[in-house]
Design a protein around this motif. Structure first.
Motif, PDB file in Angstrom:
ATOM      1  N   SER A  38       0.833  -1.210   0.000  1.00 56.54           N
ATOM      2  CA  SER A  38       0.000   0.000   0.000  1.00 56.54           C
ATOM      3  C   SER A  38       0.865   1.257   0.000  1.00 56.54           C
ATOM      4  CB  SER A  38      -0.988  -0.003   1.165  1.00 56.54           C
ATOM      5  OG  SER A  38      -0.309   0.011   2.400  1.00 56.54           O
ATOM      6  N   ALA A  39       2.006   1.217   0.671  1.00 56.42           N
ATOM      7  CA  ALA A  39       2.923   2.364   0.647  1.00 56.42           C
ATOM      8  C   ALA A  39       3.545   2.521  -0.739  1.00 56.42           C
ATOM      9  CB  ALA A  39       3.998   2.193   1.708  1.00 56.42           C
ATOM     10  N   ILE A  40       3.928   1.415  -1.357  1.00 54.98           N
ATOM     11  CA  ILE A  40       4.474   1.481  -2.716  1.00 54.98           C
ATOM     12  C   ILE A  40       3.429   2.038  -3.680  1.00 54.98           C
ATOM     13  CG2 ILE A  40       5.254   0.096  -4.682  1.00 54.98           C
ATOM     14  CD1 ILE A  40       6.685  -1.719  -2.634  1.00 54.98           C
ATOM     15  N   ASN A  41       2.196   1.582  -3.553  1.00 54.45           N
ATOM     16  CA  ASN A  41       1.119   2.083  -4.410  1.00 54.45           C
ATOM     17  C   ASN A  41       0.991   3.602  -4.308  1.00 54.45           C
ATOM     18  OD1 ASN A  41       0.621  -0.593  -5.039  1.00 54.45           O
ATOM     19  ND2 ASN A  41      -1.268  -0.720  -3.853  1.00 54.45           N
ATOM     20  N   ALA A  42       1.187   4.148  -3.123  1.00 51.10           N
ATOM     21  CA  ALA A  42       1.045   5.583  -2.890  1.00 51.10           C
ATOM     22  C   ALA A  42       2.322   6.362  -3.196  1.00 51.10           C
ATOM     23  CB  ALA A  42       0.637   5.828  -1.434  1.00 51.10           C
ATOM     24  N   SER A  43       3.415   5.663  -3.467  1.00 56.38           N
ATOM     25  CA  SER A  43       4.703   6.323  -3.675  1.00 56.38           C
ATOM     26  C   SER A  43       4.853   6.846  -5.103  1.00 56.38           C
ATOM     27  CB  SER A  43       5.847   5.366  -3.361  1.00 56.38           C
ATOM     28  OG  SER A  43       5.963   4.372  -4.369  1.00 56.38           O
ATOM     29  N   SER A  44       5.847   7.716  -5.254  1.00 57.82           N
ATOM     30  CA  SER A  44       6.243   8.251  -6.558  1.00 57.82           C
ATOM     31  C   SER A  44       7.740   8.042  -6.726  1.00 57.82           C
ATOM     32  CB  SER A  44       5.934   9.747  -6.633  1.00 57.82           C
ATOM     33  OG  SER A  44       4.564   9.988  -6.460  1.00 57.82           O
ATOM     34  N   ASN A  45       8.218   8.161  -7.943  1.00 57.95           N
ATOM     35  CA  ASN A  45       9.651   8.049  -8.185  1.00 57.95           C
ATOM     36  C   ASN A  45      10.421   8.972  -7.243  1.00 57.95           C
ATOM     37  OD1 ASN A  45       9.355   6.185 -10.259  1.00 57.95           O
ATOM     38  ND2 ASN A  45       9.245   7.763 -11.830  1.00 57.95           N
ATOM     39  N   GLY A  46      11.490   8.438  -6.639  1.00 61.29           N
ATOM     40  CA  GLY A  46      12.323   9.219  -5.727  1.00 61.29           C
ATOM     41  C   GLY A  46      11.933   9.101  -4.276  1.00 61.29           C
ATOM     42  N   ASP A  47      10.822   8.456  -3.977  1.00 60.62           N
ATOM     43  CA  ASP A  47      10.370   8.313  -2.593  1.00 60.62           C
ATOM     44  C   ASP A  47      11.102   7.173  -1.882  1.00 60.62           C
ATOM     45  OD1 ASP A  47       8.559  10.357  -2.916  1.00 60.62           O
ATOM     46  OD2 ASP A  47       6.795   9.066  -3.016  1.00 60.62           O
ATOM     47  N   ILE A  48      11.055   7.223  -0.571  1.00 62.49           N
ATOM     48  CA  ILE A  48      11.566   6.159   0.292  1.00 62.49           C
ATOM     49  C   ILE A  48      10.385   5.537   1.007  1.00 62.49           C
ATOM     50  CG2 ILE A  48      12.938   5.622   2.343  1.00 62.49           C
ATOM     51  CD1 ILE A  48      14.681   8.059   1.622  1.00 62.49           C
ATOM     52  N   VAL A  49      10.333   4.209   1.002  1.00 60.75           N
ATOM     53  CA  VAL A  49       9.364   3.480   1.815  1.00 60.75           C
ATOM     54  C   VAL A  49      10.171   2.863   2.951  1.00 60.75           C
ATOM     55  CG1 VAL A  49       7.695   1.590   1.902  1.00 60.75           C
ATOM     56  CG2 VAL A  49       7.826   3.052  -0.136  1.00 60.75           C
ATOM     57  N   LEU A  50       9.921   3.329   4.167  1.00 61.61           N
ATOM     58  CA  LEU A  50      10.659   2.902   5.354  1.00 61.61           C
ATOM     59  C   LEU A  50       9.782   1.957   6.176  1.00 61.61           C
ATOM     60  CD1 LEU A  50      13.223   3.234   7.107  1.00 61.61           C
ATOM     61  CD2 LEU A  50      12.036   5.108   8.261  1.00 61.61           C
ATOM     62  N   VAL A  51      10.274   0.729   6.363  1.00 60.71           N
ATOM     63  CA  VAL A  51       9.484  -0.324   6.980  1.00 60.71           C
ATOM     64  C   VAL A  51      10.014  -0.653   8.370  1.00 60.71           C
ATOM     65  CG1 VAL A  51       8.640  -2.694   6.712  1.00 60.71           C
ATOM     66  CG2 VAL A  51       9.009  -1.263   4.681  1.00 60.71           C
ATOM     67  N   TYR A  52       9.132  -0.629   9.339  1.00 67.05           N
ATOM     68  CA  TYR A  52       9.472  -0.976  10.720  1.00 67.05           C
ATOM     69  C   TYR A  52       9.442  -2.502  10.889  1.00 67.05           C
ATOM     70  CZ  TYR A  52       9.349   3.901  12.060  1.00 67.05           C
ATOM     71  OH  TYR A  52       9.648   5.241  12.179  1.00 67.05           O
ATOM     72  N   PRO A  53      10.098  -3.013  11.922  1.00 67.93           N
ATOM     73  CA  PRO A  53      10.188  -4.462  12.111  1.00 67.93           C
ATOM     74  C   PRO A  53       8.822  -5.158  12.180  1.00 67.93           C
ATOM     75  CG  PRO A  53      11.741  -3.362  13.551  1.00 67.93           C
ATOM     76  CD  PRO A  53      10.862  -2.286  12.951  1.00 67.93           C
TER      77      PRO A  53
END
Length: 117
Positions: A38-53
């Motif tokens: 869902s975070a990737i779906n909302a992302s754009s080129n150049g974004d960071i998706v930071l995932v917690y444990p």
């Protein structure tokens, strides 16, 4: 997590990608998203998706986006985050798909398990 730690992480992320946003993922609901996809779906080129444990039971697809998918290991240098941030593919598909020879897409700090392909 203490506010001081969150501020430090955000400052590090700003230095890593001045033009992109940081989208956060946590299973406990304390972030913007509870699933990586869902975070990737909302992302754009150049974004960071930071995932917690946690263990994320999903098959992640970068959707031809030039993004960075990181666990907290990337921002803290603490390698213990690798074994505690897991993408479990459920033996149904690859854990992570990056298609079409996509360049400038990065994956760092995860344990991948039960993926196919």
């Amino acid at each position: 997590m203490k506010l001081k730690n969150i501020i430090c992480i955000m400052m590090m992320l700003c230095g890593m990608a001045l033009s992109g946003r940081t989208l956060t993922v946590s299973l406990d609901g304390n972030a913007e998203f509870t699933s990586i996809q869902s975070a990737i779906n909302a992302s754009s080129n150049g974004d960071i998706v930071l995932v917690y444990p946690g263990t994320y039971y999903e098959n992640v697809n970068f959707l031809d986006k030039r993004i960075e998918l990181f666990s907290l290991e990337a921002t803290t240098g603490d390698s213990t985050y690798i074994s505690t941030t897991i993408i479990d593919g459920g033996r149904t598909a690859p854990c992570v798909t990056i298609e079409n020879g996509l360049q400038n897409a990065h994956l760092r700090g995860f344990t991948l398990t039960n993926g196919l392909g």
